[in-house]
Design an enzyme around this catalytic site. Structure first.
Site, PDB file in Angstrom:
ATOM      1  N   SER A  15      93.633 101.161  53.630  1.00 57.14           N
ATOM      2  CA  SER A  15      94.842 101.546  52.916  1.00 57.14           C
ATOM      3  C   SER A  15      95.835 102.210  53.875  1.00 57.14           C
ATOM      4  O   SER A  15      96.266 101.584  54.850  1.00 57.14           O
ATOM      5  CB  SER A  15      94.482 102.447  51.732  1.00 57.14           C
ATOM      6  OG  SER A  15      95.567 102.598  50.839  1.00 57.14           O
ATOM      7  N   ASP A  35      93.884  94.352  43.392  1.00 56.11           N
ATOM      8  CA  ASP A  35      94.300  95.682  43.859  1.00 56.11           C
ATOM      9  C   ASP A  35      95.576  96.112  43.130  1.00 56.11           C
ATOM     10  O   ASP A  35      96.612  95.462  43.232  1.00 56.11           O
ATOM     11  CB  ASP A  35      94.541  95.640  45.369  1.00 56.11           C
ATOM     12  CG  ASP A  35      94.646  97.020  45.994  1.00 56.11           C
ATOM     13  OD1 ASP A  35      95.069  97.962  45.305  1.00 56.11           O
ATOM     14  OD2 ASP A  35      94.295  97.148  47.187  1.00 56.11           O
ATOM     15  N   HIS A  66      91.113  98.304  44.570  1.00 53.90           N
ATOM     16  CA  HIS A  66      91.422  98.995  45.822  1.00 53.90           C
ATOM     17  C   HIS A  66      90.142  99.673  46.316  1.00 53.90           C
ATOM     18  O   HIS A  66      89.919 100.871  46.073  1.00 53.90           O
ATOM     19  CB  HIS A  66      92.533 100.010  45.570  1.00 53.90           C
ATOM     20  CG  HIS A  66      93.175 100.548  46.803  1.00 53.90           C
ATOM     21  ND1 HIS A  66      93.865  99.764  47.698  1.00 53.90           N
ATOM     22  CD2 HIS A  66      93.247 101.822  47.288  1.00 53.90           C
ATOM     23  CE1 HIS A  66      94.327 100.511  48.677  1.00 53.90           C
ATOM     24  NE2 HIS A  66      93.961 101.764  48.464  1.00 53.90           N
TER      25      HIS A  66
END
Length: 219
Positions: A117, A166, A197
């Site tokens: 991320s 996600d 995610h």
């Protein structure tokens, strides 16, 4: 670098390679430590894993709440409303970690920068802007603004993976990162998975295979 030293997982043999793995927003270096034994690496792999902690700082999108963050996220428009200065600061922190490994005898061509991320964005920016080519960059569930700045190390392997469901960093932003980098001439290996995610077992196995290929079989 921050108020805490990185967590380090040493191999059984003297280390000849290193993976610097950056966590996501609000987590810390411990977030991915438990993945190491699940990567399927040989018992005598010789890879040192380094898990640094981002600095604690206010994050605008979270109401100014302080948390570990590699840069500020100022709005939902994460592709255009960019904390360029914060990204540069974190890239320089990664450069220092690379230099520390070089100082103890690990060549830059044997170092991987990885991240999830927010950490994946920094991995891409640091790996593609560092003065010397690295073994590769791994970017998980991330996005990549400012691709126009990149021009170094087009032969360096890049592994990008993303969850098709996600809702934090939309799948379309992962696709855009892949396509923008490929358009700049970078060698991007892409994987996607039916997940949110997060990381999944199939992805962890793919990461292990990729690390083996570029760090243990490259010679």
């Amino acid at each position: 670098m921050t108020d805490r030293l990185p967590l380090i997982v040493e191999p059984n043999l003297p280390a000849h390679s290193a993976v610097i793995w950056l966590h996501g927003l609000g987590a810390d270096g411990a977030d991915f430590v438990d993945i190491v034994p699940r990567l399927g690496l040989p018992a005598e792999h010789g890879i040192r894993f380094i898990f640094p902690h981002a600095a604690v700082q206010p994050v605008t999108i979270n109401g100014g709440m302080t948390m570990r963050s590699w840069f500020d996220i100022r709005s939902m428009d994460i592709l255009n409303d960019i904390d360029s200065a914060g990204i540069r600061v974190s890239c320089h922190q990664v450069y220092k970690l690379i230099e520390q490994q070089r100082d103890v005898g690990i060549a830059s061509k044997n170092i991987v920068i990885a991240g999830f991320s927010q950490g994946g964005l920094i991995a891409l920016h640091a790996g593609l802007s560092y003065d010397h080519p690295l073994a590769g960059v791994m970017a998980l569930s991330t996005w990549c603004p400012l691709v126009e700045q990149f021009y170094l190390h087009r032969e360096m392997p890049i592994f990008i993976a993303h969850g098709r469901e996600d809702s934090v960093v939309p799948y379309a932003l992962g696709i855009k990162a892949r396509d923008d980098l490929r358009a700049k001439g970078y060698r991007v290996e892409w994987q996607d998975y039916p997940m949110e995610h997060q990381v999944c077992l199939e992805e962890i196995e793919a990461i292990g295979h990729w690390l083996k290929r570029i760090l243990l079989e490259a010679e």
